[in-house]
Design a protein around this motif. Structure first.
Motif, PDB file in Angstrom:
ATOM      1  N   VAL A   1      10.146  -3.593  -6.691  1.00  0.00           N
ATOM      2  CA  VAL A   1      10.683  -2.253  -6.440  1.00  0.00           C
ATOM      3  C   VAL A   1       9.660  -1.366  -5.740  1.00  0.00           C
ATOM      4  N   THR A   2       8.376  -1.676  -5.906  1.00  0.00           N
ATOM      5  CA  THR A   2       7.327  -0.841  -5.324  1.00  0.00           C
ATOM      6  C   THR A   2       6.932  -1.262  -3.914  1.00  0.00           C
ATOM      7  N   GLU A   3       7.397  -2.419  -3.471  1.00  0.00           N
ATOM      8  CA  GLU A   3       6.952  -2.927  -2.169  1.00  0.00           C
ATOM      9  C   GLU A   3       7.407  -2.034  -1.015  1.00  0.00           C
ATOM     10  N   VAL A   4       8.674  -1.616  -1.039  1.00  0.00           N
ATOM     11  CA  VAL A   4       9.220  -0.806   0.055  1.00  0.00           C
ATOM     12  C   VAL A   4       9.806   0.506  -0.462  1.00  0.00           C
ATOM     13  N   LYS A   5      10.530   0.437  -1.569  1.00  0.00           N
ATOM     14  CA  LYS A   5      11.260   1.616  -2.048  1.00  0.00           C
ATOM     15  C   LYS A   5      10.344   2.755  -2.459  1.00  0.00           C
ATOM     16  N   SER A   6       9.270   2.449  -3.192  1.00  0.00           N
ATOM     17  CA  SER A   6       8.504   3.531  -3.814  1.00  0.00           C
ATOM     18  C   SER A   6       7.017   3.539  -3.486  1.00  0.00           C
ATOM     19  N   GLY A   7       6.366   2.386  -3.479  1.00  0.00           N
ATOM     20  CA  GLY A   7       4.924   2.355  -3.248  1.00  0.00           C
ATOM     21  C   GLY A   7       4.502   3.069  -1.973  1.00  0.00           C
ATOM     22  N   PRO A   8       5.056   2.681  -0.808  1.00  0.00           N
ATOM     23  CA  PRO A   8       4.708   3.390   0.427  1.00  0.00           C
ATOM     24  C   PRO A   8       5.093   4.869   0.385  1.00  0.00           C
ATOM     25  N   ALA A   9       6.162   5.199  -0.358  1.00  0.00           N
ATOM     26  CA  ALA A   9       6.583   6.604  -0.472  1.00  0.00           C
ATOM     27  C   ALA A   9       5.513   7.435  -1.176  1.00  0.00           C
ATOM     28  N   LEU A  10       4.840   6.858  -2.174  1.00  0.00           N
ATOM     29  CA  LEU A  10       3.767   7.573  -2.852  1.00  0.00           C
ATOM     30  C   LEU A  10       2.621   7.867  -1.889  1.00  0.00           C
ATOM     31  N   GLN A  11       2.440   6.979  -0.903  1.00  0.00           N
ATOM     32  CA  GLN A  11       1.373   7.153   0.078  1.00  0.00           C
ATOM     33  C   GLN A  11       1.761   8.131   1.184  1.00  0.00           C
ATOM     34  N   LYS A  12       3.072   8.202   1.496  1.00  0.00           N
ATOM     35  CA  LYS A  12       3.521   8.997   2.636  1.00  0.00           C
ATOM     36  C   LYS A  12       3.989  10.402   2.279  1.00  0.00           C
ATOM     37  N   ALA A  13       4.292  10.651   1.022  1.00  0.00           N
ATOM     38  CA  ALA A  13       4.711  11.993   0.622  1.00  0.00           C
ATOM     39  C   ALA A  13       3.571  12.975   0.850  1.00  0.00           C
ATOM     40  N   GLU A  14       3.910  14.167   1.271  1.00  0.00           N
ATOM     41  CA  GLU A  14       2.894  15.189   1.522  1.00  0.00           C
ATOM     42  C   GLU A  14       2.243  15.609   0.212  1.00  0.00           C
ATOM     43  N   GLY A  15       0.904  15.635   0.187  1.00  0.00           N
ATOM     44  CA  GLY A  15       0.177  16.022  -1.011  1.00  0.00           C
ATOM     45  C   GLY A  15       0.042  14.907  -2.029  1.00  0.00           C
ATOM     46  N   SER A  16       0.224  13.669  -1.588  1.00  0.00           N
ATOM     47  CA  SER A  16       0.272  12.530  -2.504  1.00  0.00           C
ATOM     48  C   SER A  16      -0.543  11.367  -1.950  1.00  0.00           C
ATOM     49  N   GLU A  17      -1.159  10.604  -2.845  1.00  0.00           N
ATOM     50  CA  GLU A  17      -1.807   9.361  -2.436  1.00  0.00           C
ATOM     51  C   GLU A  17      -1.757   8.362  -3.579  1.00  0.00           C
ATOM     52  N   LEU A  18      -1.755   7.093  -3.241  1.00  0.00           N
ATOM     53  CA  LEU A  18      -1.753   6.008  -4.208  1.00  0.00           C
ATOM     54  C   LEU A  18      -3.168   5.460  -4.317  1.00  0.00           C
ATOM     55  N   VAL A  19      -3.788   5.619  -5.498  1.00  0.00           N
ATOM     56  CA  VAL A  19      -5.203   5.277  -5.630  1.00  0.00           C
ATOM     57  C   VAL A  19      -5.449   4.039  -6.484  1.00  0.00           C
ATOM     58  N   ALA A  20      -4.447   3.604  -7.267  1.00  0.00           N
ATOM     59  CA  ALA A  20      -4.665   2.441  -8.130  1.00  0.00           C
ATOM     60  C   ALA A  20      -3.337   1.796  -8.494  1.00  0.00           C
ATOM     61  N   VAL A  21      -3.379   0.472  -8.695  1.00  0.00           N
ATOM     62  CA  VAL A  21      -2.198  -0.270  -9.128  1.00  0.00           C
ATOM     63  C   VAL A  21      -2.590  -1.217 -10.250  1.00  0.00           C
ATOM     64  N   MET A  22      -1.623  -1.559 -11.074  1.00  0.00           N
ATOM     65  CA  MET A  22      -1.868  -2.465 -12.188  1.00  0.00           C
ATOM     66  C   MET A  22      -0.749  -3.478 -12.296  1.00  0.00           C
ATOM     67  N   ARG A  23      -1.114  -4.706 -12.568  1.00  0.00           N
ATOM     68  CA  ARG A  23      -0.165  -5.766 -12.908  1.00  0.00           C
ATOM     69  C   ARG A  23      -0.874  -6.700 -13.872  1.00  0.00           C
ATOM     70  N   ARG A  24      -0.149  -7.241 -14.839  1.00  0.00           N
ATOM     71  CA  ARG A  24      -0.803  -8.095 -15.824  1.00  0.00           C
ATOM     72  C   ARG A  24      -1.457  -9.311 -15.189  1.00  0.00           C
ATOM     73  N   ASN A  25      -0.867  -9.786 -14.096  1.00  0.00           N
ATOM     74  CA  ASN A  25      -1.491 -10.841 -13.304  1.00  0.00           C
ATOM     75  C   ASN A  25      -2.439 -10.175 -12.309  1.00  0.00           C
ATOM     76  N   GLY A  26      -3.740 -10.251 -12.587  1.00  0.00           N
ATOM     77  CA  GLY A  26      -4.716  -9.561 -11.770  1.00  0.00           C
ATOM     78  C   GLY A  26      -4.717  -9.993 -10.321  1.00  0.00           C
ATOM     79  N   ALA A  27      -4.463 -11.273 -10.079  1.00  0.00           N
ATOM     80  CA  ALA A  27      -4.445 -11.769  -8.693  1.00  0.00           C
ATOM     81  C   ALA A  27      -3.321 -11.104  -7.900  1.00  0.00           C
ATOM     82  N   LEU A  28      -2.171 -10.908  -8.550  1.00  0.00           N
ATOM     83  CA  LEU A  28      -1.058 -10.253  -7.864  1.00  0.00           C
ATOM     84  C   LEU A  28      -1.343  -8.765  -7.656  1.00  0.00           C
ATOM     85  N   ALA A  29      -1.998  -8.135  -8.618  1.00  0.00           N
ATOM     86  CA  ALA A  29      -2.376  -6.729  -8.455  1.00  0.00           C
ATOM     87  C   ALA A  29      -3.367  -6.575  -7.305  1.00  0.00           C
ATOM     88  N   GLU A  30      -4.336  -7.469  -7.249  1.00  0.00           N
ATOM     89  CA  GLU A  30      -5.321  -7.426  -6.162  1.00  0.00           C
ATOM     90  C   GLU A  30      -4.657  -7.644  -4.808  1.00  0.00           C
TER      91      GLU A  30
END
Length: 323
Positions: free
Chosen positions: A14-43
């Motif tokens: 859900v975060t790949e296209v719908k929301s993640g990039p939106a957090l980066q593109k919204a005015e006054g907003s930035e995405l600074v960290a992500v978490m997933r239980r599988n660290g390799a996938l989070a990285e």
């Protein structure tokens, strides 16, 4: 808050296209960290999306001083726990829909955020889309007169959910596909017509696959006096996605998941519109979240409004799951 610096818990599809990039593109907003239980996938996600930090532990992300707002994008079974953790840390929460597995969890999430003095938002992003705001403008303008009733029909052929089996595991999702998909429609109707009051209905498993509901029928009354009916079937012969709001001078018909929109007048004349979604479908709603956090606007999708949809779904599924 000068700038909203987001951390995502659960950087899945859900975060790949719908929301993640939106957090980066919204005015006054930035995405600074992500978490997933599988660290390799989070990285991997962090690398592909240009996010500076990644974690495999939610509490570490929440405690990161660079993160001042948390987006919970996990399956619903984890929304309650992560929202309480974020609230305890004094950080605003934007949680995926449905808000939780049931209404009780929603109320506890609201209470925790209120006690911590942090806002709680829910990702019912249709409240931010131009199509649904156009429907709201049409209703407010009186183009179909006084609204009498609404009928929703969502049909889907049986399909496999082996890729995302959590969607049909009640301990993770709160129910079957009804909870995942009908929640969008029920929230939209709440947005357009106000809160739903009394609810009656039935849920069954007709096709005999799995242990979740595959059909739900309902009749309900909005607090405004408008009446409603609906059917959601996930073992039908075809796909159908249609909502019709009927007034005393016309009707508005629209789909929940596509851009279709038609307005019919009392003489039967039909005007069709197609209002496409933006590339990152959550961005308009996310912008309202960011604006509210920065003190320059209000978000139309809150924990209070999101909980109302869970209450309706609980009523409809109560007998099926013996809640």
């Amino acid at each position: 808050m000068d700038k909203v610096r987001w951390g995502i818990i659960g950087c899945g599809d859900v975060t790949e296209v719908k929301s993640g990039p939106a957090l980066q593109k919204a005015e006054g907003s930035e995405l600074v960290a992500v978490m997933r239980r599988n660290g390799a996938l989070a990285e991997d996600y962090a690398r592909r999306h240009g996010v500076p930090k990644w974690y495999d532990d939610a509490e570490e992300l929440i405690s990161d001083p660079e993160v001042n707002a948390v987006y919970v994008a996990t399956p619903p079974g984890f929304h309650h726990a992560y929202t309480l953790l974020a609230a305890k840390a004094g950080k605003p929460v934007y949680v995926e829909k449905p808000m939780a597995r049931n209404h009780r969890e929603c109320l506890e999430m609201i209470a925790a955020c209120e006690a911590a003095g942090v806002p709680l938002f829910v990702a019912y992003y249709r409240r931010g889309l131009e199509k649904f705001n156009e429907i709201k403008r049409l209703l407010d303008s009186g183009v179909i007169g006084d609204v009498r009733f609404v009928h929703s029909s969502y049909l889907q052929q049986q399909r496999s959910y082996e890729v995302e089996p959590w969607r049909v595991q009640p301990e993770l999702s709160g129910g079957g596909l009804f909870v995942d998909l009908a929640s969008h429609t029920l929230d939209v109707l709440d947005y357009l017509l106000g809160p739903i009051g009394e609810v009656k209905g039935f849920a069954r498993n007709q096709a005999g696959r799995g242990q979740v509901e595959d059909i739900v029928t309902t009749s309900y009354a909005f607090e405004s006096g408008v009446m409603g009916t609906g059917v959601w079937s996930f073992s039908a012969h075809k796909h159908e996605d249609r909502n019709t709001i009927v007034g005393d001078r016309g009707a508005i018909t629209f789909s929940t998941f596509s851009g279709d929109l038609q307005v019919e007048d009392a003489e039967g004349n039909v005007h069709s519109l197609n209002i496409p979604n933006p590339p990152h479908v959550q961005q308009p709603l996310i912008q309202t979240v960011v604006d509210e956090l920065r003190g320059v606007g209000l978000c139309p999708s809150t924990g209070v409004s999101g909980a109302r949809t869970n209450r309706v779904m609980d009523e409809l599924l109560r007998d099926f799951y013996r809640m």
